[in-house]
Design a protein around this motif. Structure first.
Motif, PDB file in Angstrom:
ATOM      1  N   THR A 209      12.080  15.418  -2.269  1.00 37.09           N
ATOM      2  CA  THR A 209      11.027  14.372  -2.500  1.00 37.09           C
ATOM      3  C   THR A 209      11.580  12.974  -2.959  1.00 37.09           C
ATOM      4  O   THR A 209      10.644  11.751  -2.671  1.00 37.09           O
ATOM      5  N   GLY A 210      12.828  13.062  -3.704  1.00 39.46           N
ATOM      6  CA  GLY A 210      12.991  11.399  -4.311  1.00 39.46           C
ATOM      7  C   GLY A 210      14.490  11.721  -4.778  1.00 39.46           C
ATOM      8  O   GLY A 210      15.074  13.053  -4.847  1.00 39.46           O
ATOM      9  N   LYS A 211      15.202  10.822  -5.139  1.00 36.87           N
ATOM     10  CA  LYS A 211      16.303  10.696  -5.912  1.00 36.87           C
ATOM     11  C   LYS A 211      16.172   9.876  -7.225  1.00 36.87           C
ATOM     12  O   LYS A 211      15.395   8.945  -7.282  1.00 36.87           O
ATOM     13  N   GLY A 212      17.358   9.991  -7.893  1.00 38.72           N
ATOM     14  CA  GLY A 212      17.007   9.183  -9.336  1.00 38.72           C
ATOM     15  C   GLY A 212      18.029  10.023 -10.331  1.00 38.72           C
ATOM     16  O   GLY A 212      18.751  10.749  -9.803  1.00 38.72           O
ATOM     17  N   ARG A 213      17.753   9.816 -11.445  1.00 36.84           N
ATOM     18  CA  ARG A 213      18.884  10.308 -12.473  1.00 36.84           C
ATOM     19  C   ARG A 213      18.222  11.959 -12.747  1.00 36.84           C
ATOM     20  O   ARG A 213      17.220  12.167 -13.008  1.00 36.84           O
ATOM     21  N   CYS A 214      19.377  12.684 -12.593  1.00 37.80           N
ATOM     22  CA  CYS A 214      19.166  14.058 -12.907  1.00 37.80           C
ATOM     23  C   CYS A 214      18.992  14.364 -14.452  1.00 37.80           C
ATOM     24  O   CYS A 214      19.802  14.014 -15.242  1.00 37.80           O
ATOM     25  N   ILE A 215      17.918  15.074 -14.581  1.00 30.53           N
ATOM     26  CA  ILE A 215      17.520  15.367 -16.106  1.00 30.53           C
ATOM     27  C   ILE A 215      17.927  16.690 -16.433  1.00 30.53           C
ATOM     28  O   ILE A 215      17.744  17.291 -17.453  1.00 30.53           O
ATOM     29  N   GLY A 216      18.259  17.701 -15.643  1.00 28.07           N
ATOM     30  CA  GLY A 216      18.494  18.966 -15.675  1.00 28.07           C
ATOM     31  C   GLY A 216      18.221  19.807 -14.717  1.00 28.07           C
ATOM     32  O   GLY A 216      18.282  19.448 -13.597  1.00 28.07           O
ATOM     33  N   THR A 373      22.352   9.130  -8.129  1.00 22.62           N
ATOM     34  CA  THR A 373      21.988   9.857  -9.285  1.00 22.62           C
ATOM     35  C   THR A 373      22.215   9.111 -10.585  1.00 22.62           C
ATOM     36  O   THR A 373      22.250   9.892 -11.575  1.00 22.62           O
ATOM     37  N   ASP A 374      22.702   7.998 -10.422  1.00 21.57           N
ATOM     38  CA  ASP A 374      23.042   7.266 -11.907  1.00 21.57           C
ATOM     39  C   ASP A 374      23.940   7.988 -12.617  1.00 21.57           C
ATOM     40  O   ASP A 374      24.017   8.035 -13.875  1.00 21.57           O
ATOM     41  N   LYS A 375      25.105   8.627 -11.983  1.00 22.00           N
ATOM     42  CA  LYS A 375      26.066   9.384 -12.659  1.00 22.00           C
ATOM     43  C   LYS A 375      25.940  10.544 -13.594  1.00 22.00           C
ATOM     44  O   LYS A 375      26.296  10.722 -14.544  1.00 22.00           O
ATOM     45  N   SER A 376      24.603  10.991 -13.212  1.00 19.00           N
ATOM     46  CA  SER A 376      24.147  12.236 -14.145  1.00 19.00           C
ATOM     47  C   SER A 376      24.457  13.640 -13.385  1.00 19.00           C
ATOM     48  O   SER A 376      24.333  14.632 -14.086  1.00 19.00           O
ATOM     49  N   LEU A 377      24.932  13.564 -12.359  1.00 15.94           N
ATOM     50  CA  LEU A 377      25.105  14.903 -11.518  1.00 15.94           C
ATOM     51  C   LEU A 377      26.551  14.827 -11.075  1.00 15.94           C
ATOM     52  O   LEU A 377      26.802  13.943 -10.176  1.00 15.94           O
TER      53      LEU A 377
END
Length: 453
Positions: A209-216, A373-377
């Motif tokens: 559904t979407g992409k962005g910063r992974c938070i967990g 993923t803004d280098k979160s994953l």
């Protein structure tokens, strides 16, 4: 760059996940949690849930030779040393070997014969007498065998290594969440909403559904586990959570079988070199605790491709085929035993199984941030059947990735190519034959069983 006091999640407690936890600890990270689907470690979902794996440094690519040598020094430390056995390594081809198998043997020998570390420790073996003079337990004809012995190699007890490093990490404060409910990651969480979710059947992702910063991550029990950095080390299962990973990495399995030996037989074969016959298969000295003699056939393996062209291990509603191996693999192993230890060639095979890996076309690893993923994953994948030996060193490369804030080595970067549906059998020299689908071997095995009744 992730701060060292920030929460870090590692998905997967196999060889690479545990090594990453270990090296992050040593680098000063203080809030590390490993989420593992199995009830205990060693995890039955890890490719290292096994008696032993080869530890050697023969690579056509000098880059991996040096990495393997560094890892072998790690296997000799007090932390990893209890699980390493430097029995030496015999590599051979029979008189009936296809040209590709012979070429691979010759390239492996060339990769180390002029290396200053190996050169004094190699002995070429030409004909059965040379092999038997070196390893007196070989009692078969060794028909047309040619190859070499390398003293600086052997194997590691993989399941015990997982358990040992797990216990060490726990003792230093790494948290572990385990179990089919609490430890099964089913959904990556993103600041902008869910991006990837594993299906309820375990066969693959249901929504993107979407992409962005992974938070967990959300686990099967419904709990949300939040983090500043999430590291996916799920091996063959990685594309369940990161579907685009399946464009260039496939889940692939190879057969494993064992012969149950007596105490006297185990003692008789104690100390034999790890032996790899390039056109048949390989084996190790028997495990002294279980008295099991492990064998694996060589080939290109089997995939389990779905309608999207992504290969994943069988899901929860399709139990993985165990307690048998494909008939063609059994025939290879019988021939291997007839050539080396004919006295056990007709013994029943026990604890037969298919071992799943994450494979790439060129056998290169993927150690990189997932794009967008803004280098979160971070994804750790593509062990390609040669990743376990690197366990003492592997986590160091993950720490380097985090320190550099990018993957500097092109060979380990995320790939935007789509290699689904391609024949990988000619991509690297160690693959002999063509890959087949899991459903084909299940059908073949059913026919063999019916024919034997």
């Amino acid at each position: 760059m992730t701060r060292k006091e920030s929460p870090v999640l590692i998905l997967g407690g196999g060889a690479w996940g545990l090594s990453t936890a270990l090296h992050m600890l040593n680098a000063g990270y203080i809030d590390i949690t490993v989420i593992e689907r199995a009830e205990q470690i060693p995890s039955r979902y890890s490719a290292a849930w096994d008696l032993n794996k080869i530890v050697r440094a023969e690579y056509e690519d000098a880059f991996y030779t040096e990495l393997a040598l560094d890892a072998m020094e790690g296997w000799k430390t007090p932390l990893f040393g209890p699980y390493y056995h430097q029995t030496g390594y015999v590599v051979a081809a029979t008189g009936r070997a296809p040209r590709k198998a012979i070429d691979h043997l010759e390239k492996a020998l060339a990769s180390i014969s002029s290396h200053p570390t190996f050169a004094p420790e190699i002995r070429q073996l030409n004909g059965s007498k040379d092999f038997k003079d070196h390893t007196w337990q070989y009692s078969g004809p060794l028909t047309g065998f040619k190859g070499y012995f390398n003293r600086i190699a052997g194997y590691a007890h993989s399941a015990d290594a997982l358990k040992g490093i797990w216990e060490y990490c726990v003792s230093r404060g790494v948290k572990f969440i385990m179990g089919e409910s609490a430890g099964k990651a089913v959904e990556l969480l993103y600041a902008g909403g869910t991006a990837f979710a594993a299906s309820s059947t375990g066969t693959g992702p249901e929504k993107v559904t979407g992409k962005g910063r992974c938070i967990g991550v959300r686990t099967a029990d419904g709990k949300r586990h939040l983090s500043d950095l999430t590291i996916c080390a799920l091996g063959a299962y990685g594309a369940q959570l990161i579907p685009n990973l399946g464009n260039f990495i496939v889940a692939r399995c190879w057969s494993v079988a064992h012969v149950q030996l007596s105490e006297a037989e185990t003692d008789y074969l104690r100390g034999i070199p790890t032996t790899n016959v390039r056109d048949l298969g390989f084996f190790f000295e028997p495990d002294p605790k279980t008295r099991l003699f492990k064998l694996c056939p060589l080939g290109t393996g089997y995939t389990n491709t779905d309608g999207r062209g992504i290969s994943l291990p069988p899901g929860d509603r399709l139990p993985p085929p165990q307690d048998y191996i494909p008939f063609e693999d059994e025939q290879k192993l019988r021939q291997l035993l007839r050539e080396t230890f004919p006295w056990m060639a007709e013994r029943p095979f026990v604890d037969q199984k298919l071992c799943w890996f994450a494979d790439t076309a060129d056998s290169e690893y993927c150690i990189d941030f997932v794009p967008d993923t803004d280098k979160s994953l971070v994804v750790l994948s593509g062990d390609s059947g040669h990743g376990f030996k690197m366990m003492p060193s592997f986590g160091k490369w993950v720490v380097e990735l985090l320190d550099n804030d990018s993957q500097k080595l092109p060979r380990w970067q995320w790939r935007n190519t789509d290699s689904r549906g391609q024949d990988w059998s000619t991509s690297v020299s160690w693959r002999i034959g063509s890959s087949r689908e899991l459903h084909d071997l299940i059908e073949d095995n059913s026919r063999v069983i019916k024919a034997r009744l």
